[in-house]
Design an enzyme around this catalytic site. Sequence first.
Site, PDB file in Angstrom:
ATOM      1  N   HIS A  39       0.761  -1.181   0.071  1.00 27.70           N
ATOM      2  CA  HIS A  39      -0.100   0.060   0.164  1.00 27.70           C
ATOM      3  C   HIS A  39       0.821   1.284   0.146  1.00 27.70           C
ATOM      4  O   HIS A  39       0.665   2.234  -0.574  1.00 27.70           O
ATOM      5  CB  HIS A  39      -1.018  -0.059   1.220  1.00 27.70           C
ATOM      6  CG  HIS A  39      -2.087  -0.935   1.411  1.00 27.70           C
ATOM      7  ND1 HIS A  39      -2.210  -1.504   2.421  1.00 27.70           N
ATOM      8  CD2 HIS A  39      -3.046  -1.256   0.315  1.00 27.70           C
ATOM      9  CE1 HIS A  39      -3.379  -2.576   1.988  1.00 27.70           C
ATOM     10  NE2 HIS A  39      -3.828  -2.398   0.901  1.00 27.70           N
ATOM     11  N   LYS A  54     -15.517  -7.627   4.543  1.00 28.21           N
ATOM     12  CA  LYS A  54     -14.199  -8.100   5.535  1.00 28.21           C
ATOM     13  C   LYS A  54     -14.794  -7.477   6.991  1.00 28.21           C
ATOM     14  O   LYS A  54     -15.394  -6.494   7.138  1.00 28.21           O
ATOM     15  CB  LYS A  54     -13.049  -7.079   5.051  1.00 28.21           C
ATOM     16  CG  LYS A  54     -12.417  -7.557   3.637  1.00 28.21           C
ATOM     17  CD  LYS A  54     -11.295  -6.910   3.427  1.00 28.21           C
ATOM     18  CE  LYS A  54     -10.791  -7.282   2.006  1.00 28.21           C
ATOM     19  NZ  LYS A  54      -9.607  -6.646   1.494  1.00 28.21           N
ATOM     20  N   ARG A  91      -2.027  -6.511  -8.135  1.00 28.84           N
ATOM     21  CA  ARG A  91      -0.859  -7.543  -8.031  1.00 28.84           C
ATOM     22  C   ARG A  91      -0.883  -8.498  -9.077  1.00 28.84           C
ATOM     23  O   ARG A  91      -0.003  -9.348  -9.380  1.00 28.84           O
ATOM     24  CB  ARG A  91      -0.952  -8.107  -6.752  1.00 28.84           C
ATOM     25  CG  ARG A  91      -0.651  -7.360  -5.416  1.00 28.84           C
ATOM     26  CD  ARG A  91      -1.328  -7.977  -4.180  1.00 28.84           C
ATOM     27  NE  ARG A  91      -2.729  -8.210  -4.061  1.00 28.84           N
ATOM     28  CZ  ARG A  91      -3.272  -8.899  -3.335  1.00 28.84           C
ATOM     29  NH1 ARG A  91      -2.566  -9.469  -2.295  1.00 28.84           N
ATOM     30  NH2 ARG A  91      -4.532  -8.902  -3.388  1.00 28.84           N
ATOM     31  N   SER A 125      -2.797  -7.943   3.371  1.00 28.36           N
ATOM     32  CA  SER A 125      -3.217  -7.450   4.558  1.00 28.36           C
ATOM     33  C   SER A 125      -3.496  -9.105   5.215  1.00 28.36           C
ATOM     34  O   SER A 125      -3.373  -9.049   6.548  1.00 28.36           O
ATOM     35  CB  SER A 125      -4.420  -6.489   4.822  1.00 28.36           C
ATOM     36  OG  SER A 125      -3.919  -5.331   4.012  1.00 28.36           O
TER      37      SER A 125
HETATM   38  N1  COA Z   1      -2.298  -2.155  -3.578  1.00 23.79           N
HETATM   39  C1  COA Z   1      -3.277  -2.470  -2.901  1.00 23.79           C
HETATM   40  N2  COA Z   1      -3.716  -3.627  -2.290  1.00 23.79           N
HETATM   41  C2  COA Z   1      -2.794  -4.656  -2.233  1.00 23.79           C
HETATM   42  C3  COA Z   1      -1.361  -4.347  -2.636  1.00 23.79           C
HETATM   43  C4  COA Z   1      -1.069  -3.146  -3.498  1.00 23.79           C
HETATM   44  N3  COA Z   1       0.103  -3.053  -3.939  1.00 23.79           N
HETATM   45  N4  COA Z   1      -0.818  -5.623  -2.461  1.00 23.79           N
HETATM   46  C5  COA Z   1      -1.599  -6.525  -1.596  1.00 23.79           C
HETATM   47  N5  COA Z   1      -2.676  -5.720  -1.725  1.00 23.79           N
HETATM   48  C6  COA Z   1      -3.781  -6.421  -1.069  1.00 23.79           C
HETATM   49  C7  COA Z   1      -4.214  -5.882   0.287  1.00 23.79           C
HETATM   50  O1  COA Z   1      -3.325  -5.986   1.382  1.00 23.79           O
HETATM   51  C8  COA Z   1      -5.716  -6.514   0.420  1.00 23.79           C
HETATM   52  O2  COA Z   1      -5.338  -7.644   1.200  1.00 23.79           O
HETATM   53  P1  COA Z   1      -6.549  -8.316   1.817  1.00 23.79           P
HETATM   54  O3  COA Z   1      -7.691  -8.909   0.716  1.00 23.79           O
HETATM   55  O4  COA Z   1      -5.942  -9.614   2.351  1.00 23.79           O
HETATM   56  O5  COA Z   1      -7.129  -7.550   2.873  1.00 23.79           O
HETATM   57  C9  COA Z   1      -6.194  -6.415  -0.805  1.00 23.79           C
HETATM   58  O6  COA Z   1      -4.945  -6.438  -1.805  1.00 23.79           O
HETATM   59  C10 COA Z   1      -6.942  -5.344  -1.052  1.00 23.79           C
HETATM   60  O7  COA Z   1      -7.431  -4.684   0.009  1.00 23.79           O
HETATM   61  P2  COA Z   1      -7.438  -3.028   0.546  1.00 23.79           P
HETATM   62  O8  COA Z   1      -6.476  -2.422  -0.378  1.00 23.79           O
HETATM   63  O9  COA Z   1      -7.226  -2.924   1.881  1.00 23.79           O
HETATM   64  O10 COA Z   1      -8.999  -2.519  -0.097  1.00 23.79           O
HETATM   65  P3  COA Z   1     -10.130  -3.265  -0.316  1.00 23.79           P
HETATM   66  O11 COA Z   1     -10.309  -3.958  -1.565  1.00 23.79           O
HETATM   67  O12 COA Z   1     -10.644  -4.099   1.178  1.00 23.79           O
HETATM   68  O13 COA Z   1     -11.087  -1.988  -0.458  1.00 23.79           O
HETATM   69  C11 COA Z   1     -12.903  -0.720  -0.862  1.00 23.79           C
HETATM   70  C12 COA Z   1     -12.087  -1.951  -1.082  1.00 23.79           C
HETATM   71  C13 COA Z   1     -12.934  -0.172   0.501  1.00 23.79           C
HETATM   72  C14 COA Z   1     -12.336   0.311  -1.777  1.00 23.79           C
HETATM   73  C15 COA Z   1     -14.587  -0.691  -1.059  1.00 23.79           C
HETATM   74  O14 COA Z   1     -14.925  -1.999  -0.719  1.00 23.79           O
HETATM   75  C16 COA Z   1     -15.264   0.335  -1.115  1.00 23.79           C
HETATM   76  O15 COA Z   1     -15.218   1.034  -1.959  1.00 23.79           O
HETATM   77  N6  COA Z   1     -16.146   0.226  -0.046  1.00 23.79           N
HETATM   78  C17 COA Z   1     -16.966   1.177   0.185  1.00 23.79           C
HETATM   79  C18 COA Z   1     -18.408   1.010  -0.188  1.00 23.79           C
HETATM   80  C19 COA Z   1     -18.609   0.863  -1.571  1.00 23.79           C
HETATM   81  O16 COA Z   1     -18.755   2.126  -2.147  1.00 23.79           O
HETATM   82  N7  COA Z   1     -18.569  -0.160  -2.343  1.00 23.79           N
HETATM   83  C20 COA Z   1     -18.391  -0.075  -3.722  1.00 23.79           C
HETATM   84  C21 COA Z   1     -19.832  -0.301  -4.149  1.00 23.79           C
HETATM   85  S1  COA Z   1     -19.929  -0.692  -5.990  1.00 23.79           S
END
Ligand code: COA
Length: 162
Positions: free
Chosen positions: A14, A38, A89, A127
């Site tokens: 991140h 999550k 990734r 994560s």
């Molecule tokens: N960059 C980003 N993520 C990386 C990464 C990198 N270089 N390398 C690895 N990752 C991983 C993260 O560690 C994480 O791992 P995990 O799945 O084991 O937790 C995963 O890739 C991505 O997680 P994270 O970056 O924390 O984001 P997320 O995918 O959980 O977030 C939201 C998603 C919050 C953006 C999305 O759910 C959201 O927009 N929520 C709000 C409600 C909404 O509007 N929803 C969409 C309606 S269409």
Amino acid sequence: MLFPGTFDPFTRGHKDIARRASKLCDSLVIAVMENSAKTPLFTADERVELVSRSIADDGLDNVSVMKWGGLLVDLYSKLGCCASVRGIRSESDFRYEAELALANRLLLPGYDAILLPCRDDLSLISSSIVKEVGFYGGDISMMVPAEIINTVNDKFMKGRPQ
Ligand code: COA
């Protein structure tokens, strides 16, 4: 530009995306959000604190951190963003991000997303892996920014059976 995520916890992957994205825009807002699929280990306030400390000494003057409990598109509109940035990734990340971008564009026609390929050496970090390794007392120093290793480990210590 917006960098949304659950960041449970913020990883070196991140941080790499934040650093690179900050060079592509005037201002980058890292938004600590909720993913309904999550159940985070860290509270939203703890995650904001972990992100803030991770980037504090990097001279990223145009980066700020906030929490947001609503829809991504609502924050995007509120802040007048030009795009969201997300790290990818793998091919499966790409598919997930393409679907997320499409859904967000249905909600907000002007929505756009920039997908940054992650660094090779960080491509296996997630994560979830940090939590799995940390829970069993393994070394997470290659996975999370140095500034937050102790705090993240403390959390695992509290949750670990004695
Ligand atoms: N960059 C980003 N993520 C990386 C990464 C990198 N270089 N390398 C690895 N990752 C991983 C993260 O560690 C994480 O791992 P995990 O799945 O084991 O937790 C995963 O890739 C991505 O997680 P994270 O970056 O924390 O984001 P997320 O995918 O959980 O977030 C939201 C998603 C919050 C953006 C999305 O759910 C959201 O927009 N929520 C709000 C409600 C909404 O509007 N929803 C969409 C309606 S269409």
